[in-house]
Design a protein around this motif. Structure first.
Motif, PDB file in Angstrom:
ATOM      1  N   UNK A   1      26.993  34.916  56.572  1.00 56.48           N
ATOM      2  CA  UNK A   1      26.048  35.090  57.683  1.00 56.48           C
ATOM      3  C   UNK A   1      24.844  35.937  57.276  1.00 56.48           C
ATOM      4  N   UNK A   2      25.117  37.083  56.661  1.00 55.92           N
ATOM      5  CA  UNK A   2      24.036  38.021  56.338  1.00 55.92           C
ATOM      6  C   UNK A   2      23.436  37.802  54.951  1.00 55.92           C
ATOM      7  N   UNK A   3      24.133  37.066  54.091  1.00 60.48           N
ATOM      8  CA  UNK A   3      23.629  36.812  52.741  1.00 60.48           C
ATOM      9  C   UNK A   3      23.518  38.045  51.871  1.00 60.48           C
ATOM     10  N   UNK A   4      24.373  39.016  52.102  1.00 59.48           N
ATOM     11  CA  UNK A   4      24.332  40.235  51.310  1.00 59.48           C
ATOM     12  C   UNK A   4      24.805  39.952  49.879  1.00 59.48           C
ATOM     13  N   UNK A   5      24.261  40.647  48.888  1.00 63.74           N
ATOM     14  CA  UNK A   5      24.644  40.374  47.502  1.00 63.74           C
ATOM     15  C   UNK A   5      25.988  40.978  47.098  1.00 63.74           C
ATOM     16  N   UNK A   6      26.382  42.090  47.734  1.00 66.16           N
ATOM     17  CA  UNK A   6      27.618  42.758  47.353  1.00 66.16           C
ATOM     18  C   UNK A   6      28.080  43.672  48.479  1.00 66.16           C
ATOM     19  N   UNK A   7      29.367  43.961  48.469  1.00 56.84           N
ATOM     20  CA  UNK A   7      29.972  44.874  49.436  1.00 56.84           C
ATOM     21  C   UNK A   7      30.869  45.823  48.652  1.00 56.84           C
TER      22      UNK A   7
ATOM     23  N   UNK B   1      37.047  44.605  43.104  1.00 58.27           N
ATOM     24  CA  UNK B   1      37.477  45.069  41.791  1.00 58.27           C
ATOM     25  C   UNK B   1      36.928  46.470  41.554  1.00 58.27           C
ATOM     26  N   UNK B   2      37.589  47.232  40.681  1.00 58.94           N
ATOM     27  CA  UNK B   2      37.086  48.578  40.395  1.00 58.94           C
ATOM     28  C   UNK B   2      35.634  48.538  39.922  1.00 58.94           C
ATOM     29  N   UNK B   3      34.842  49.452  40.444  1.00 59.74           N
ATOM     30  CA  UNK B   3      33.427  49.536  40.098  1.00 59.74           C
ATOM     31  C   UNK B   3      33.110  50.882  39.455  1.00 59.74           C
ATOM     32  N   UNK B   4      33.833  51.915  39.865  1.00 58.05           N
ATOM     33  CA  UNK B   4      33.579  53.244  39.331  1.00 58.05           C
ATOM     34  C   UNK B   4      34.286  54.292  40.157  1.00 58.05           C
ATOM     35  N   UNK B   5      33.859  55.521  39.954  1.00 58.63           N
ATOM     36  CA  UNK B   5      34.414  56.659  40.665  1.00 58.63           C
ATOM     37  C   UNK B   5      33.281  57.400  41.354  1.00 58.63           C
ATOM     38  N   UNK B   6      33.607  58.077  42.446  1.00 62.66           N
ATOM     39  CA  UNK B   6      32.620  58.867  43.169  1.00 62.66           C
ATOM     40  C   UNK B   6      33.234  60.235  43.440  1.00 62.66           C
ATOM     41  N   UNK B   7      32.620  61.265  42.905  1.00 65.37           N
ATOM     42  CA  UNK B   7      33.113  62.627  43.076  1.00 65.37           C
ATOM     43  C   UNK B   7      32.587  63.163  44.410  1.00 65.37           C
ATOM     44  N   UNK B   8      33.207  62.696  45.489  1.00 66.32           N
ATOM     45  CA  UNK B   8      32.693  62.968  46.836  1.00 66.32           C
ATOM     46  C   UNK B   8      33.498  64.011  47.606  1.00 66.32           C
ATOM     47  N   UNK B   9      34.607  64.477  47.052  1.00 64.04           N
ATOM     48  CA  UNK B   9      35.433  65.469  47.740  1.00 64.04           C
ATOM     49  C   UNK B   9      35.612  66.656  46.795  1.00 64.04           C
TER      50      UNK B   9
ATOM     51  N   UNK C   1      36.715  69.609  44.669  1.00 65.17           N
ATOM     52  CA  UNK C   1      38.026  70.156  44.366  1.00 65.17           C
ATOM     53  C   UNK C   1      39.157  69.130  44.344  1.00 65.17           C
ATOM     54  N   UNK C   2      38.849  67.849  44.566  1.00 65.38           N
ATOM     55  CA  UNK C   2      39.875  66.812  44.538  1.00 65.38           C
ATOM     56  C   UNK C   2      39.463  65.705  43.565  1.00 65.38           C
ATOM     57  N   UNK C   3      40.436  64.870  43.242  1.00 62.18           N
ATOM     58  CA  UNK C   3      40.154  63.737  42.351  1.00 62.18           C
ATOM     59  C   UNK C   3      39.075  62.851  42.980  1.00 62.18           C
ATOM     60  N   UNK C   4      38.226  62.245  42.161  1.00 54.88           N
ATOM     61  CA  UNK C   4      37.173  61.376  42.699  1.00 54.88           C
ATOM     62  C   UNK C   4      37.754  60.176  43.449  1.00 54.88           C
ATOM     63  N   UNK C   5      36.997  59.695  44.417  1.00 49.52           N
ATOM     64  CA  UNK C   5      37.352  58.465  45.132  1.00 49.52           C
ATOM     65  C   UNK C   5      37.115  57.279  44.212  1.00 49.52           C
ATOM     66  N   UNK C   6      37.870  56.222  44.443  1.00 52.07           N
ATOM     67  CA  UNK C   6      37.657  54.969  43.720  1.00 52.07           C
ATOM     68  C   UNK C   6      36.614  54.152  44.466  1.00 52.07           C
ATOM     69  N   UNK C   7      35.695  53.582  43.736  1.00 48.47           N
ATOM     70  CA  UNK C   7      34.697  52.680  44.302  1.00 48.47           C
ATOM     71  C   UNK C   7      35.099  51.265  43.876  1.00 48.47           C
ATOM     72  N   UNK C   8      35.245  50.396  44.870  1.00 45.24           N
ATOM     73  CA  UNK C   8      35.587  49.000  44.628  1.00 45.24           C
ATOM     74  C   UNK C   8      34.382  48.162  45.056  1.00 45.24           C
ATOM     75  N   UNK C   9      34.253  46.963  44.456  1.00 46.94           N
ATOM     76  CA  UNK C   9      33.104  46.117  44.784  1.00 46.94           C
ATOM     77  C   UNK C   9      33.499  44.647  44.692  1.00 46.94           C
ATOM     78  N   UNK C  10      32.887  43.854  45.554  1.00 43.57           N
ATOM     79  CA  UNK C  10      32.953  42.409  45.455  1.00 43.57           C
ATOM     80  C   UNK C  10      31.543  41.882  45.622  1.00 43.57           C
ATOM     81  N   UNK C  11      31.176  40.913  44.787  1.00 47.76           N
ATOM     82  CA  UNK C  11      29.843  40.316  44.831  1.00 47.76           C
ATOM     83  C   UNK C  11      29.888  39.001  45.589  1.00 47.76           C
TER      84      UNK C  11
END
Length: 176
Positions: free
Chosen positions: A122-128, A149-157, A159-169
């Motif tokens: 519907x929106x034609x977005x390239x990735x989520x 699929x795994x895309x990377x890590x984000x150190x967003x918290x 003092x805690x382990x980084x969050x996992x960033x997942x992506x689909x194109x």
């Protein structure tokens, strides 16, 4: 919105949903992997709902209020796609939060697939993208089931382990 024969129905949140939003977001069980913990007040719920409604006004889409088809008046969760800043990088983020009563029934996977239909067809977005705490195995499995699929890590918290960033194109973009 998706037009497949879903078990779920999706609609734009409404101001009257604030009580249900607070009930779900203030439940300690629905926040087991949320570093911020349960939502503290109805005022917090009203602010979050206002942000969602503002996104709907600006973009024409955002997080849905989610109900079972057989009980459309009873919201069991909230989720979908909406812009989210991954620290300083804006992304289209897929997310969800369901009431405990709705867990273990495949609703997060169904919502994820339906949200990707909206995003790509519907929106034609390239990735989520999806952002998930590394210890949240159930959500990681959901994101993998819908093709992320795994895309990377984000150190967003701090003092805690980084969050996992997942992506689909977008399927067409990915194959081009």
């Amino acid at each position: 919105m998706p037009n497949n024969p879903s078990r779920l129905i999706y609609r734009q949140p409404q101001p009257a949903d604030v009580g249900r939003l607070f009930a779900i977001y203030s439940d300690p069980q629905t926040n087991l992997f949320n570093p911020a913990g349960p939502m503290a007040s109805l005022d917090d719920a009203q602010r979050l709902l206002k942000r969602w409604l503002d996104q709907w006004t600006a973009l024409g889409y955002g997080w849905w209020a989610v109900a079972r088809r057989e009980a459309p008046e009873h919201v069991i969760g909230f989720g979908g796609i909406a812009p989210l800043n991954y620290l300083t990088v804006p992304r289209i983020n897929l997310g969800y939060r369901f009431a405990v009563e709705a867990w273990g029934q495949g609703y997060a996977t169904e919502l994820g697939r339906d949200a990707l239909v909206l995003a790509f067809e519907t929106l034609g977005l390239p990735e989520v993208f999806g952002l998930v705490r590394p210890e949240h195995a159930a959500s990681i499995r959901v994101l993998e089931k819908i093709g992320m699929q795994p895309f990377g890590l984000l150190d967003d918290v701090p003092g805690q382990a980084p969050s996992r960033v997942m992506r689909v194109c977008h399927p067409i973009t990915a194959s081009a």
